[in-house]
Scaffold this motif. Structure first.
Motif, PDB file in Angstrom:
ATOM      1  N   GLY A 134       0.253  15.678 -18.415  1.00 40.98           N
ATOM      2  CA  GLY A 134       1.040  14.473 -18.221  1.00 40.98           C
ATOM      3  C   GLY A 134       2.357  14.527 -18.956  1.00 40.98           C
ATOM      4  N   PRO A 138       8.527  12.647 -13.403  1.00 44.61           N
ATOM      5  CA  PRO A 138       7.858  13.331 -12.290  1.00 44.61           C
ATOM      6  C   PRO A 138       8.566  14.648 -11.957  1.00 44.61           C
ATOM      7  N   ARG A 151      14.821  12.860 -12.297  1.00 39.91           N
ATOM      8  CA  ARG A 151      13.469  13.385 -12.444  1.00 39.91           C
ATOM      9  C   ARG A 151      13.491  14.599 -13.381  1.00 39.91           C
ATOM     10  N   GLU A 159       5.827  24.627 -13.141  1.00 45.73           N
ATOM     11  CA  GLU A 159       4.956  25.202 -12.110  1.00 45.73           C
ATOM     12  C   GLU A 159       4.408  26.561 -12.553  1.00 45.73           C
ATOM     13  N   ALA A 170      -4.526  18.359 -12.059  1.00 43.54           N
ATOM     14  CA  ALA A 170      -3.630  17.280 -11.656  1.00 43.54           C
ATOM     15  C   ALA A 170      -2.485  17.136 -12.654  1.00 43.54           C
ATOM     16  N   VAL A 171      -1.437  16.449 -12.204  1.00 43.75           N
ATOM     17  CA  VAL A 171      -0.274  16.134 -13.030  1.00 43.75           C
ATOM     18  C   VAL A 171      -0.113  14.617 -13.056  1.00 43.75           C
ATOM     19  N   ALA A 173       2.361  11.277 -14.402  1.00 43.38           N
ATOM     20  CA  ALA A 173       3.737  10.976 -14.769  1.00 43.38           C
ATOM     21  C   ALA A 173       3.983   9.478 -14.752  1.00 43.38           C
ATOM     22  N   THR A 181       1.879   8.761  -5.337  1.00 44.86           N
ATOM     23  CA  THR A 181       1.183  10.045  -5.369  1.00 44.86           C
ATOM     24  C   THR A 181       2.008  11.077  -4.613  1.00 44.86           C
ATOM     25  N   ARG A 183       2.411  15.847  -4.353  1.00 47.99           N
ATOM     26  CA  ARG A 183       1.812  17.127  -4.712  1.00 47.99           C
ATOM     27  C   ARG A 183       2.884  18.014  -5.322  1.00 47.99           C
ATOM     28  N   PHE A 184       2.443  18.829  -6.291  1.00 40.84           N
ATOM     29  CA  PHE A 184       3.340  19.754  -6.982  1.00 40.84           C
ATOM     30  C   PHE A 184       2.525  20.952  -7.436  1.00 40.84           C
ATOM     31  N   VAL A 189      -0.198  14.822  -7.831  1.00 43.51           N
ATOM     32  CA  VAL A 189       0.613  14.151  -8.853  1.00 43.51           C
ATOM     33  C   VAL A 189       0.350  12.661  -8.739  1.00 43.51           C
ATOM     34  N   VAL A 191       1.592   9.033 -10.271  1.00 44.58           N
ATOM     35  CA  VAL A 191       2.621   8.328 -11.037  1.00 44.58           C
ATOM     36  C   VAL A 191       2.146   6.896 -11.282  1.00 44.58           C
TER      37      VAL A 191
END
Length: 239
Positions: A134, A138, A151, A159, A170-171, A173, A181, A183-184, A189, A191
């Motif tokens: 976290g 983002p 950002r 990454e 998961a990430v 932020a 929500t 993806r990364f 992801v 938020v």
């Protein structure tokens, strides 16, 4: 099943109602059966010592709680009253590692070499245990130009680290003041909504400063079963 609450952007001092809204959210979280609380930044609005003193009195829980700074925070003042800028929660089946993505005097985010090194060390402690990472900013665009311009910079650095740790699932932020929500790096992801205010999308407003203080504060409630993350976004009605 691991269940934890995720709040962000309380901005103590950022509005007349900032303290009331933050207190209401924490009171509500105290009524839930959760395993932890995560706060992804912008604790103070002006980075004043008195704002952190108020925040320290509000951000208390009977479960593990971790906080990281945001772009409105001063790391030296944050660390005096809130704790280290990089914090982690180690539960039986999950590690939640928070990293400081703030850049002094700048609204955008960046993960410095030393921050990535500390994050790598935490993720290496329990390679067989799922982990979430976290930070405030983002690492992806969310479709809100006002937010996307500030950002996380150079997200490929993050990454590379995430792909080196296959236990990361998961990430997390904040920064966007809206539940979202994405993806990364092949990961979900999540938020968290803003506590002090809500940022609106282009579908909702054409204002250059798309922020409203009229909507209630919100939080994310995350459920993790060891493989899959499910996120629910909830408002907290002020009484």
């Amino acid at each position: 099943m691991t269940v934890f609450a995720h709040i962000s952007d309380i901005h103590i001092g950022g509005s007349d109602a900032s303290v009331t809204r933050a207190e209401a959210v924490m009171r509500h979280l105290a009524t839930l059966e959760i395993d932890a609380v995560v706060v992804t930044g912008d604790v103070a609005d002006h980075a004043l010592a008195e704002e952190y003193e108020v925040a320290a009195g509000i951000l208390r829980a009977d479960v593990p709680l971790a906080v990281c700074p945001g772009n409105h925070d001063s790391v030296p003042e944050f660390e005096k009253r809130i704790g280290p800028a990089d914090q982690a929660i180690r539960l039986d089946g999950l590690t939640i590692a928070l990293a400081d993505s703030s850049v002094p005097g700048r609204p955008y985010g960046f993960l410095a070499d030393e921050t990535l090194a500390r994050l790598d060390a935490v993720l290496s402690e329990r390679p067989g245990v799922p982990a979430m990472v976290g930070m405030h900013h983002p690492p992806v665009e969310l479709g809100i130009p006002y937010v996307d311009e500030i950002r996380l910079r150079e997200p490929e650095r993050l990454e590379e680290l995430l792909r080196a740790h296959p236990n990361v699932v998961a990430v997390l932020a904040g920064h966007a003041h809206t539940g979202a929500t994405a993806r990364f790096a092949g990961l979900p992801v999540a938020v968290a909504p803003g506590v002090v205010s809500t940022c609106l999308t282009q579908a909702e407003t054409d204002a250059a400063f798309p922020v409203t203080y009229d909507l209630p504060p919100g939080f994310a409630l995350h459920f993790f079963d060891g493989e899959r993350l499910v996120t629910h976004f909830r408002p907290v009605i002020l009484k």
